[in-house]
Design a protein around this motif. Structure first.
Motif, mmCIF file in Angstrom:
data_model
loop_
_atom_site.group_PDB
_atom_site.id
_atom_site.type_symbol
_atom_site.label_atom_id
_atom_site.label_comp_id
_atom_site.label_asym_id
_atom_site.label_seq_id
_atom_site.Cartn_x
_atom_site.Cartn_y
_atom_site.Cartn_z
ATOM 1 N N ALA A 20 2.317 2.002 2.559
ATOM 2 C CA ALA A 20 3.335 2.571 1.670
ATOM 3 C C ALA A 20 4.322 3.436 2.436
ATOM 4 C CB ALA A 20 2.671 3.407 0.580
ATOM 5 N N ALA A 21 5.594 3.219 2.167
ATOM 6 C CA ALA A 21 6.627 4.122 2.661
ATOM 7 C C ALA A 21 6.458 5.462 1.943
ATOM 8 C CB ALA A 21 8.010 3.544 2.374
ATOM 9 N N ASP A 22 6.861 6.538 2.584
ATOM 10 C CA ASP A 22 6.695 7.877 2.003
ATOM 11 C C ASP A 22 7.226 7.969 0.583
ATOM 12 O OD1 ASP A 22 5.516 8.758 4.337
ATOM 13 O OD2 ASP A 22 7.351 9.684 5.115
ATOM 14 N N GLU A 23 8.400 7.373 0.327
ATOM 15 C CA GLU A 23 9.018 7.487 -0.994
ATOM 16 C C GLU A 23 8.290 6.669 -2.065
ATOM 17 O OE1 GLU A 23 11.299 4.529 1.541
ATOM 18 O OE2 GLU A 23 10.687 6.597 1.794
ATOM 19 N N ALA A 24 7.411 5.754 -1.676
ATOM 20 C CA ALA A 24 6.684 4.934 -2.641
ATOM 21 C C ALA A 24 5.240 5.387 -2.843
ATOM 22 C CB ALA A 24 6.701 3.474 -2.200
ATOM 23 N N ALA A 25 4.750 6.296 -2.023
ATOM 24 C CA ALA A 25 3.341 6.697 -2.071
ATOM 25 C C ALA A 25 2.918 7.209 -3.446
ATOM 26 C CB ALA A 25 3.062 7.740 -0.995
ATOM 27 N N SER A 26 3.739 8.023 -4.082
ATOM 28 C CA SER A 26 3.359 8.571 -5.390
ATOM 29 C C SER A 26 3.310 7.475 -6.461
ATOM 30 C CB SER A 26 4.296 9.706 -5.805
ATOM 31 O OG SER A 26 5.617 9.230 -5.926
ATOM 32 N N PHE A 27 4.166 6.470 -6.342
ATOM 33 C CA PHE A 27 4.150 5.326 -7.263
ATOM 34 C C PHE A 27 2.795 4.622 -7.200
ATOM 35 C CE2 PHE A 27 4.824 0.661 -7.585
ATOM 36 C CZ PHE A 27 5.180 0.567 -8.916
ATOM 37 N N TYR A 28 2.326 4.334 -5.984
ATOM 38 C CA TYR A 28 1.048 3.630 -5.833
ATOM 39 C C TYR A 28 -0.123 4.524 -6.242
ATOM 40 C CZ TYR A 28 3.800 0.136 -3.393
ATOM 41 O OH TYR A 28 4.733 -0.810 -3.088
ATOM 42 N N ALA A 29 -0.084 5.774 -5.862
ATOM 43 C CA ALA A 29 -1.171 6.697 -6.214
ATOM 44 C C ALA A 29 -1.313 6.819 -7.736
ATOM 45 C CB ALA A 29 -0.937 8.063 -5.579
ATOM 46 N N ALA A 30 -0.199 6.871 -8.447
ATOM 47 C CA ALA A 30 -0.232 6.973 -9.906
ATOM 48 C C ALA A 30 -0.836 5.723 -10.550
ATOM 49 C CB ALA A 30 1.175 7.214 -10.450
ATOM 50 N N ARG A 31 -0.833 4.616 -9.829
ATOM 51 C CA ARG A 31 -1.380 3.357 -10.338
ATOM 52 C C ARG A 31 -2.856 3.182 -9.971
ATOM 53 N NH1 ARG A 31 1.981 0.067 -12.465
ATOM 54 N NH2 ARG A 31 0.572 -1.699 -12.131
ATOM 55 N N GLY A 32 -3.439 4.164 -9.285
ATOM 56 C CA GLY A 32 -4.850 4.073 -8.931
ATOM 57 C C GLY A 32 -5.128 3.648 -7.504
ATOM 58 N N TRP A 33 -4.078 3.416 -6.718
ATOM 59 C CA TRP A 33 -4.268 3.114 -5.304
ATOM 60 C C TRP A 33 -4.677 4.409 -4.616
ATOM 61 C CZ3 TRP A 33 -3.431 -1.695 -2.851
ATOM 62 C CH2 TRP A 33 -2.992 -2.716 -3.707
ATOM 63 N N GLN A 34 -5.610 4.314 -3.688
ATOM 64 C CA GLN A 34 -6.150 5.502 -3.044
ATOM 65 C C GLN A 34 -5.765 5.544 -1.573
ATOM 66 O OE1 GLN A 34 -10.376 5.721 -3.820
ATOM 67 N NE2 GLN A 34 -10.071 5.166 -5.952
ATOM 68 N N LEU A 35 -5.357 6.709 -1.127
ATOM 69 C CA LEU A 35 -4.996 6.903 0.273
ATOM 70 C C LEU A 35 -6.229 6.713 1.144
ATOM 71 C CD1 LEU A 35 -2.933 7.801 2.447
ATOM 72 C CD2 LEU A 35 -3.686 10.155 1.998
ATOM 73 N N TRP A 36 -6.091 5.901 2.188
ATOM 74 C CA TRP A 36 -7.174 5.743 3.156
ATOM 75 C C TRP A 36 -7.133 6.962 4.071
ATOM 76 C CZ3 TRP A 36 -11.030 2.497 2.768
ATOM 77 C CH2 TRP A 36 -11.972 2.523 3.801
ATOM 78 N N ARG A 37 -8.191 7.747 4.058
ATOM 79 C CA ARG A 37 -8.216 9.005 4.811
ATOM 80 C C ARG A 37 -8.819 8.860 6.200
ATOM 81 N NH1 ARG A 37 -10.073 10.272 -0.459
ATOM 82 N NH2 ARG A 37 -12.194 10.294 0.373
ATOM 83 N N GLY A 38 -9.477 7.749 6.450
ATOM 84 C CA GLY A 38 -10.097 7.517 7.757
ATOM 85 C C GLY A 38 -9.095 6.998 8.774
ATOM 86 N N ARG A 39 -9.610 6.665 9.936
ATOM 87 C CA ARG A 39 -8.762 6.144 11.013
ATOM 88 C C ARG A 39 -8.505 4.652 10.819
ATOM 89 N NH1 ARG A 39 -11.952 7.673 16.303
ATOM 90 N NH2 ARG A 39 -13.473 6.483 15.112
ATOM 91 N N SER A 40 -7.334 4.203 11.274
ATOM 92 C CA SER A 40 -6.980 2.786 11.178
ATOM 93 C C SER A 40 -7.001 2.140 12.564
ATOM 94 C CB SER A 40 -5.601 2.611 10.534
ATOM 95 O OG SER A 40 -4.601 3.201 11.335
ATOM 96 N N TRP A 41 -7.384 0.863 12.562
ATOM 97 C CA TRP A 41 -7.515 0.070 13.781
ATOM 98 C C TRP A 41 -7.003 -1.335 13.501
ATOM 99 C CZ3 TRP A 41 -10.016 2.376 18.041
ATOM 100 C CH2 TRP A 41 -10.643 3.588 17.776
ATOM 101 N N ALA A 42 -6.827 -2.116 14.566
ATOM 102 C CA ALA A 42 -6.453 -3.526 14.414
ATOM 103 C C ALA A 42 -7.192 -4.363 15.446
ATOM 104 C CB ALA A 42 -4.949 -3.706 14.590
ATOM 105 N N LEU A 43 -7.610 -5.550 15.021
ATOM 106 C CA LEU A 43 -8.133 -6.539 15.953
ATOM 107 C C LEU A 43 -6.931 -7.152 16.655
ATOM 108 C CD1 LEU A 43 -10.704 -8.395 13.670
ATOM 109 C CD2 LEU A 43 -11.224 -6.835 15.545
ATOM 110 N N THR A 44 -6.938 -7.166 17.959
ATOM 111 C CA THR A 44 -5.824 -7.731 18.710
ATOM 112 C C THR A 44 -6.375 -8.744 19.709
ATOM 113 O OG1 THR A 44 -5.808 -6.239 20.624
ATOM 114 C CG2 THR A 44 -4.718 -5.440 18.603
ATOM 115 N N PRO A 45 -5.518 -9.547 20.326
ATOM 116 C CA PRO A 45 -5.997 -10.471 21.355
ATOM 117 C C PRO A 45 -6.669 -9.746 22.527
ATOM 118 C CG PRO A 45 -3.830 -11.136 20.618
ATOM 119 C CD PRO A 45 -4.110 -9.794 19.996
ATOM 120 N N ASP A 46 -6.389 -8.453 22.687
ATOM 121 C CA ASP A 46 -6.983 -7.661 23.766
ATOM 122 C C ASP A 46 -8.138 -6.787 23.290
ATOM 123 O OD1 ASP A 46 -5.074 -8.657 25.618
ATOM 124 O OD2 ASP A 46 -3.611 -7.216 24.859
ATOM 125 N N GLY A 47 -8.617 -7.008 22.080
ATOM 126 C CA GLY A 47 -9.708 -6.218 21.536
ATOM 127 C C GLY A 47 -9.231 -5.306 20.416
#
Length: 187
Positions: free
Chosen positions: A123-150
């Motif tokens: 979510a872009a900053d200006e859209a975060a409250s829109f999603y939160a009001a709909r029941g979407w929850q902020l992920w508070r943990g760390r984010s990662w990605a699987l990449t070709p290099d691990g």
């Protein structure tokens, strides 16, 4: 007394279709809408919206709203979860505030709840409250990605990721979440 806009009181009519079922003119209009709404839109961003279901709102024969849900895999708690990832949510600037965005999300959230382990989006900053009001929850943990290099840390995405839990997969919002690989923005 202020006169209401003629479409303000009725629920927008949302059409849903798979990418394969959209004609070239509709795909071109959707792409143009996203490029108009997002200053930093890229070819990869557009590609991320393809291959799943599109929710579309038209007014007077013109596309004014778009959102898509595509399947991705997210790793959480030692499980690979089937995720309905929401992409390309946009309403033309002169049609905002009339319920079009909510109508688009109503359709996609039904798809997520009925067909996936969870929903997710960046979510872009200006859209975060829109999603939160709909029941979407902020992920508070760390984010990662699987990449070709691990597995690679994606710290820039922390604080921008939202999930829509379903009964299919209990989530611990303070733990790590890892997305699958794709070109361009990983989340």
């Amino acid at each position: 007394m202020t006169e209401a806009h003629p479409t303000a009181s009725r629920t927008p009519d949302v059409r849903i279709a798979h990418t394969a079922d959209l004609d070239p003119a509709t795909l071109k209009a959707a792409r143009a809408l996203l490029y108009d709404v997002f200053d930093d839109m890229t070819a990869e961003d557009w590609e991320h919206s393809l291959g799943g279901l599109h929710a579309l709102v038209h007014e007077d024969g013109e596309l004014i709203g778009h959102a898509a849900v595509v399947q991705r895999r997210l790793l959480h708690g030692g499980r690979a979860l089937r995720c309905g990832y929401v992409e390309g949510v946009a309403v033309r600037a002169d049609r905002r505030g009339r319920g079009h965005g909510a109508a688009l999300m109503d359709v996609l959230e039904r798809v997520v709840r009925g067909g996936y382990d969870l929903g997710a989006l960046g979510a872009a900053d200006e859209a975060a409250s829109f999603y939160a009001a709909r029941g979407w929850q902020l992920w508070r943990g760390r984010s990662w990605a699987l990449t070709p290099d691990g597995i690679r840390r994606t710290a820039d995405e922390d604080g921008c990721l939202y999930v829509l839990p379903t009964a299919a997969a209990p989530l611990q919002l303070d733990t790590d979440l890892t997305c699958d690989w794709r070109d361009g923005d990983l989340w």
